[in-house]
Design a protein around this motif. Sequence first.
Motif, PDB file in Angstrom:
ATOM      1  N   LEU A  26      88.678  56.440-150.125  1.00  0.00           N
ATOM      2  CA  LEU A  26      90.055  56.506-150.615  1.00  0.00           C
ATOM      3  C   LEU A  26      90.219  57.567-151.696  1.00  0.00           C
ATOM      4  N   ARG A  30      92.523  61.050-151.563  1.00  0.00           N
ATOM      5  CA  ARG A  30      93.501  61.335-152.608  1.00  0.00           C
ATOM      6  C   ARG A  30      93.093  62.541-153.454  1.00  0.00           C
ATOM      7  N   GLN A 218      89.257  47.140-148.921  1.00  0.00           N
ATOM      8  CA  GLN A 218      90.365  47.932-149.460  1.00  0.00           C
ATOM      9  C   GLN A 218      91.055  47.215-150.608  1.00  0.00           C
ATOM     10  N   ASP A 219      91.148  45.893-150.541  1.00  0.00           N
ATOM     11  CA  ASP A 219      91.735  45.138-151.649  1.00  0.00           C
ATOM     12  C   ASP A 219      90.994  45.424-152.952  1.00  0.00           C
ATOM     13  N   GLU A 222      91.234  49.360-154.011  1.00  0.00           N
ATOM     14  CA  GLU A 222      92.528  49.765-154.589  1.00  0.00           C
ATOM     15  C   GLU A 222      92.633  49.343-156.055  1.00  0.00           C
TER      16      GLU A 222
END
Length: 254
Positions: A26, A30, A218-219, A222
Motif C-alpha cells: 500500500l 501511494r 488491509q485493516d 491502513e
Amino acid sequence: MTKTFLGQTAIITGAGIGIGFEVARLLAMRGANIVLNDMDENAAKNAQKAILDSGGNCEIVVGNSADLSIIQQLVQKATECFGKLDLVVANAGITTFGDFFEYQPASLKQLLDVNLFGSFFLVQEAAKAMKNQQSGGSIVLTSSVTGHQAHPFLAAYGMTKAAIEQLAKNLVIDLSPLGININTVAPGATLTERTLEDKDYLSTWSRITPMGKPATVQDIAEAMIFLLSPQARHITGQSLVVDGGWTAVGVSPY
C-alpha cells in the motif's frame, strides 16, 4: 490512488507476507520507495516482484531483523538507494506459546531478541539517520492485543508487546525534538497466511469478535499507514488497537 508518500522512503521488517507485505504494498502504491526485509528469501523476492510489477520501487534485505548488521544494512540501503529515510514499520516479530510453568529460557531469549532487541535497535539506527537528515520522520511498531489483555499461554509474548508500547511512549522524549513521531498498532485476530493454517481460526474469532469477523491484513495496514501519514503528525507515543472490539469484551477462544 493518491500519492500521499511520493518521494518518501520506508523500511518495513517482516514484510514478505501478511501484514508487513500489505503495508509495503500500500505504501508503494501511494508513492513510497520500499526497503523490505524478511528472513525468508523466497518470500522477500516474491514480495519485491509483486511491488515492482505494480509499478512501485522496492529493494530487499534478507535476514534476521534481530541481527544488528541486518538492521544497519536496511538503513544503509534506504539512504544509498533512495537518498533518505522517512518511514519505518518495525513489524517483524515471533509468537511463542507455552505454559508459564514449563516455559524455557531458550524460547524467551529468542522472543526477546526478535520482538525487543530488533525493534529497539531498528528504531535507534533509523532515528540516527533521520537526525542527520534533519527532516523528521514517522515510525510505527507492531504490538498486539496481548499487550493489553491477558491471554492463555502467551505470558512471555504479551510481555514483549507491552514493552514495545512502553518503548514508543518513552521515545517521545528523545524523538519529538527531532520531528519524529512514534506509535504502535496492536492488532487483534487477523486473517493471514499463517493464521489460516488453523481451519477453525475464522469461525472461532468470528464468533467472539464483536464486529463479527477477524481483521484483514488491509485493516491493520491502513491503521499503520494512517499513523505514518501527514494527518497523524501530531500523534505520538500512542497505541492504536485494531481488533473489532475484542479487547472491550475479552472473550477467550478457549
